[in-house]
Design a protein around this motif. Structure first.
Motif, PDB file in Angstrom:
ATOM      1  N   GLY A   1       0.782  -1.229   0.000  1.00  0.00           N
ATOM      2  CA  GLY A   1       0.000   0.000   0.000  1.00  0.00           C
ATOM      3  C   GLY A   1       0.812   1.276   0.000  1.00  0.00           C
ATOM      4  O   GLY A   1       0.252   2.374   0.035  1.00  0.00           O
ATOM      5  N   THR A   2       2.142   1.160  -0.054  1.00  0.00           N
ATOM      6  CA  THR A   2       3.010   2.337  -0.013  1.00  0.00           C
ATOM      7  C   THR A   2       3.094   3.002  -1.387  1.00  0.00           C
ATOM      8  O   THR A   2       3.179   2.331  -2.413  1.00  0.00           O
ATOM      9  CB  THR A   2       4.423   1.931   0.451  1.00  0.00           C
ATOM     10  OG1 THR A   2       4.339   1.395   1.773  1.00  0.00           O
ATOM     11  CG2 THR A   2       5.376   3.113   0.444  1.00  0.00           C
ATOM     12  N   THR A   3       3.086   4.325  -1.402  1.00  0.00           N
ATOM     13  CA  THR A   3       3.268   5.109  -2.629  1.00  0.00           C
ATOM     14  C   THR A   3       4.598   5.854  -2.559  1.00  0.00           C
ATOM     15  O   THR A   3       4.902   6.510  -1.558  1.00  0.00           O
ATOM     16  CB  THR A   3       2.128   6.116  -2.822  1.00  0.00           C
ATOM     17  OG1 THR A   3       0.899   5.403  -3.010  1.00  0.00           O
ATOM     18  CG2 THR A   3       2.376   7.001  -4.036  1.00  0.00           C
ATOM     19  N   ILE A   4       5.383   5.744  -3.638  1.00  0.00           N
ATOM     20  CA  ILE A   4       6.684   6.407  -3.744  1.00  0.00           C
ATOM     21  C   ILE A   4       6.650   7.319  -4.961  1.00  0.00           C
ATOM     22  O   ILE A   4       6.284   6.890  -6.062  1.00  0.00           O
ATOM     23  CB  ILE A   4       7.824   5.375  -3.881  1.00  0.00           C
ATOM     24  CG1 ILE A   4       7.843   4.439  -2.664  1.00  0.00           C
ATOM     25  CG2 ILE A   4       9.169   6.073  -4.042  1.00  0.00           C
ATOM     26  CD1 ILE A   4       8.746   3.233  -2.839  1.00  0.00           C
ATOM     27  N   ARG A   5       7.018   8.571  -4.769  1.00  0.00           N
ATOM     28  CA  ARG A   5       7.054   9.557  -5.861  1.00  0.00           C
ATOM     29  C   ARG A   5       8.506   9.906  -6.187  1.00  0.00           C
ATOM     30  O   ARG A   5       9.324  10.100  -5.291  1.00  0.00           O
ATOM     31  CB  ARG A   5       6.271  10.812  -5.474  1.00  0.00           C
ATOM     32  CG  ARG A   5       4.780  10.538  -5.280  1.00  0.00           C
ATOM     33  CD  ARG A   5       4.051  11.771  -4.826  1.00  0.00           C
ATOM     34  NE  ARG A   5       2.620  11.533  -4.723  1.00  0.00           N
ATOM     35  CZ  ARG A   5       1.746  12.404  -4.232  1.00  0.00           C
ATOM     36  NH1 ARG A   5       2.179  13.577  -3.796  1.00  0.00           N
ATOM     37  NH2 ARG A   5       0.461  12.103  -4.173  1.00  0.00           N
ATOM     38  N   LEU A   6       8.790   9.977  -7.459  1.00  0.00           N
ATOM     39  CA  LEU A   6      10.146  10.265  -7.926  1.00  0.00           C
ATOM     40  C   LEU A   6      10.225  11.705  -8.409  1.00  0.00           C
ATOM     41  O   LEU A   6       9.426  12.143  -9.242  1.00  0.00           O
ATOM     42  CB  LEU A   6      10.521   9.321  -9.070  1.00  0.00           C
ATOM     43  CG  LEU A   6      10.420   7.817  -8.764  1.00  0.00           C
ATOM     44  CD1 LEU A   6      10.767   7.009  -9.994  1.00  0.00           C
ATOM     45  CD2 LEU A   6      11.307   7.441  -7.587  1.00  0.00           C
ATOM     46  N   GLY A   7      11.206  12.439  -7.861  1.00  0.00           N
ATOM     47  CA  GLY A   7      11.444  13.795  -8.320  1.00  0.00           C
ATOM     48  C   GLY A   7      12.013  13.819  -9.726  1.00  0.00           C
ATOM     49  O   GLY A   7      12.482  12.795 -10.251  1.00  0.00           O
ATOM     50  N   ARG A   8      11.994  14.989 -10.356  1.00  0.00           N
ATOM     51  CA  ARG A   8      12.490  15.115 -11.726  1.00  0.00           C
ATOM     52  C   ARG A   8      13.955  14.689 -11.796  1.00  0.00           C
ATOM     53  O   ARG A   8      14.796  15.168 -11.042  1.00  0.00           O
ATOM     54  CB  ARG A   8      12.328  16.548 -12.224  1.00  0.00           C
ATOM     55  CG  ARG A   8      12.789  16.746 -13.673  1.00  0.00           C
ATOM     56  CD  ARG A   8      12.538  18.173 -14.128  1.00  0.00           C
ATOM     57  NE  ARG A   8      11.113  18.448 -14.175  1.00  0.00           N
ATOM     58  CZ  ARG A   8      10.326  18.156 -15.214  1.00  0.00           C
ATOM     59  NH1 ARG A   8      10.839  17.562 -16.275  1.00  0.00           N
ATOM     60  NH2 ARG A   8       9.041  18.451 -15.186  1.00  0.00           N
ATOM     61  N   GLY A   9      14.262  13.750 -12.676  1.00  0.00           N
ATOM     62  CA  GLY A   9      15.618  13.266 -12.864  1.00  0.00           C
ATOM     63  C   GLY A   9      16.071  12.247 -11.834  1.00  0.00           C
ATOM     64  O   GLY A   9      17.217  11.791 -11.879  1.00  0.00           O
ATOM     65  N   ALA A  10      15.191  11.857 -10.915  1.00  0.00           N
ATOM     66  CA  ALA A  10      15.588  10.902  -9.869  1.00  0.00           C
ATOM     67  C   ALA A  10      15.842   9.522 -10.459  1.00  0.00           C
ATOM     68  O   ALA A  10      15.130   9.087 -11.366  1.00  0.00           O
ATOM     69  CB  ALA A  10      14.510  10.828  -8.793  1.00  0.00           C
ATOM     70  N   ARG A  11      16.843   8.825  -9.937  1.00  0.00           N
ATOM     71  CA  ARG A  11      17.149   7.472 -10.380  1.00  0.00           C
ATOM     72  C   ARG A  11      16.245   6.431  -9.714  1.00  0.00           C
ATOM     73  O   ARG A  11      16.169   5.298 -10.145  1.00  0.00           O
ATOM     74  CB  ARG A  11      18.609   7.134 -10.083  1.00  0.00           C
ATOM     75  CG  ARG A  11      19.621   8.000 -10.827  1.00  0.00           C
ATOM     76  CD  ARG A  11      21.030   7.603 -10.445  1.00  0.00           C
ATOM     77  NE  ARG A  11      21.341   6.225 -10.865  1.00  0.00           N
ATOM     78  CZ  ARG A  11      22.339   5.516 -10.376  1.00  0.00           C
ATOM     79  NH1 ARG A  11      23.104   6.012  -9.402  1.00  0.00           N
ATOM     80  NH2 ARG A  11      22.571   4.284 -10.804  1.00  0.00           N
ATOM     81  N   GLY A  12      15.589   6.834  -8.646  1.00  0.00           N
ATOM     82  CA  GLY A  12      14.708   5.912  -7.943  1.00  0.00           C
ATOM     83  C   GLY A  12      15.457   5.081  -6.925  1.00  0.00           C
ATOM     84  O   GLY A  12      16.421   5.533  -6.306  1.00  0.00           O
ATOM     85  N   ILE A  13      15.034   3.841  -6.749  1.00  0.00           N
ATOM     86  CA  ILE A  13      15.655   2.925  -5.782  1.00  0.00           C
ATOM     87  C   ILE A  13      16.748   2.148  -6.512  1.00  0.00           C
ATOM     88  O   ILE A  13      16.496   1.476  -7.516  1.00  0.00           O
ATOM     89  CB  ILE A  13      14.616   1.967  -5.185  1.00  0.00           C
ATOM     90  CG1 ILE A  13      13.530   2.755  -4.434  1.00  0.00           C
ATOM     91  CG2 ILE A  13      15.279   0.963  -4.252  1.00  0.00           C
ATOM     92  CD1 ILE A  13      12.368   1.914  -3.954  1.00  0.00           C
ATOM     93  N   VAL A  14      17.953   2.231  -5.981  1.00  0.00           N
ATOM     94  CA  VAL A  14      19.105   1.580  -6.599  1.00  0.00           C
ATOM     95  C   VAL A  14      19.619   0.506  -5.646  1.00  0.00           C
ATOM     96  O   VAL A  14      20.063   0.804  -4.532  1.00  0.00           O
ATOM     97  CB  VAL A  14      20.228   2.592  -6.911  1.00  0.00           C
ATOM     98  CG1 VAL A  14      21.424   1.880  -7.524  1.00  0.00           C
ATOM     99  CG2 VAL A  14      19.711   3.698  -7.819  1.00  0.00           C
TER     100      VAL A  14
END
Length: 337
Positions: A298-311
């Protein structure tokens, strides 16, 4: 008197305000269907090997024991066995003491309701009832201590707009959740909650009350693995630690929840709890060697502009999404991240 036992109820017995009914150890009261309605003072104190037995005639559920109003507040049930009742013990606006009683094989084990209801339920066992083991509702605030609530057909403890304090109790192997909450938060401390067929805890805090998420810290869940614990929690919960074994011997294992915006790297074992989201990753969230990130369903993750995300670079990612509570990763803006 035990010498005249068993007593047979063919009609409802009402103890009026100011009156007193005493049931001696070893007495059996057998009902043809009606129950005991206590508006005054009931003292039913058995002893080990000589309990007070309140039961039906085996041809259907009987009405059980009702303790109602302030006049019943000084009542005591101790070392009692209540068998086969529609509601084993119903407490309505009263604050009696119920100690070391077994309530089994009925509809609902114990029901507590009303803002004036502040009973102490200590060492009770609510077992093998068709519905919930214990229901607490309508602003009641009982203390439930050292109880065993197991193998019931519904939830172990069902809480509806009430604030019970549940401590040092075992809630296990129920067909519903171990604890199911709607509305105001109860207090859960040093309990063993495990093996329930539904969720271990369901917290639907949509009922109002402004109490925030349900804090389920400081309990044992049948495992010391944080991801297994999170997989058993549903709804609006917060978690700071879990116990590595049953209380009182179990020691706390710290759970480190992240907040938004998340840092650039995971340190040790950290978690994303759905209640604390949505989470913003501004650049990247690195899971390096020795690190582990656990994401609750149920978790929501938002990525900022240019973000690589989870590495993931040598660490471990555990994402616990389910078909009805997926984990969502999306851009923080309308434009692609």
């Amino acid at each position: 008197y035990a010498a005249a036992s068993p007593y047979v109820l063919t009609g409802e017995v009402v103890v009026r305000p100011g009156a007193r009914l005493t049931i001696e150890p070893g007495v059996t009261v057998r009902s043809e269907g009606p129950g005991l309605r206590i508006l005054g003072h009931l003292v039913a104190e058995g002893r080990p090997g000589a309990p007070v037995v309140l039961e039906g005639n085996g041809r259907g559920l009987w009405e059980g024991v009702v303790l109602e109003g302030p006049g019943a507040g000084e009542s005591i049930l101790a070392e009692c066995r209540v068998v086969g009742a529609r509601i084993g013990v119903a407490i309505e606006g009263a604050s009696p003491q119920v100690q070391a009683c077994l309530i089994e094989k009925g509809g609902i084990g114990i029901r507590v309701g009303g803002a004036e209801a502040r009973p102490v339920l200590r060492g009770v066992q609510s077992l093998r009832n068709a519905g919930a083991g214990i229901v607490v509702e309508r602003e009641a605030s009982p203390r439930i201590e050292e109880a065993t609530v197991a193998e019931n057909g519904g939830a172990g403890v069902e809480v509806r707009q009430a604030t019970p304090a549940i401590s040092r109790s075992a809630l296990r192997h129920n067909s519903g959740a171990g604890v199911e909450v709607v509305g105001v938060s109860p207090r859960l401390e040093a309990n063993s909650i495990q093996g329930n067929r539904g969720w271990q805890v369901v917290a639907g805090m949509d009922g109002g009350g402004g109490s925030g998420p349900l804090d389920v810290s400081g309990n044992y869940w049948g495992t010391g693995e944080i991801e297994q614990v999170l997989a058993g929690l549903s709804g609006s919960v917060t978690l700071r630690d879990i116990l590595d074994g049953p209380p009182p011997a179990g020691k706390p294992i710290e759970v480190s929840p992240l907040r938004s915006p998340v840092p650039t790297a995971v340190r040790g074992i950290q978690v994303l709890l759905a209640e604390a989201g949505p989470f913003l990753i501004e650049s990247e969230l690195l899971i390096g060697p020795g690190a582990r990130l656990i994401i609750q369903a149920g978790t929501t993750i938002r990525l900022g502009r240019g973000a690589r995300g989870i590495v993931v670079a040598g660490g471990q990612l555990v994402a616990l999404g389910t078909p009805d509570r997926s984990i969502v990763l999306r851009s923080a803006s309308e434009a692609p991240a």
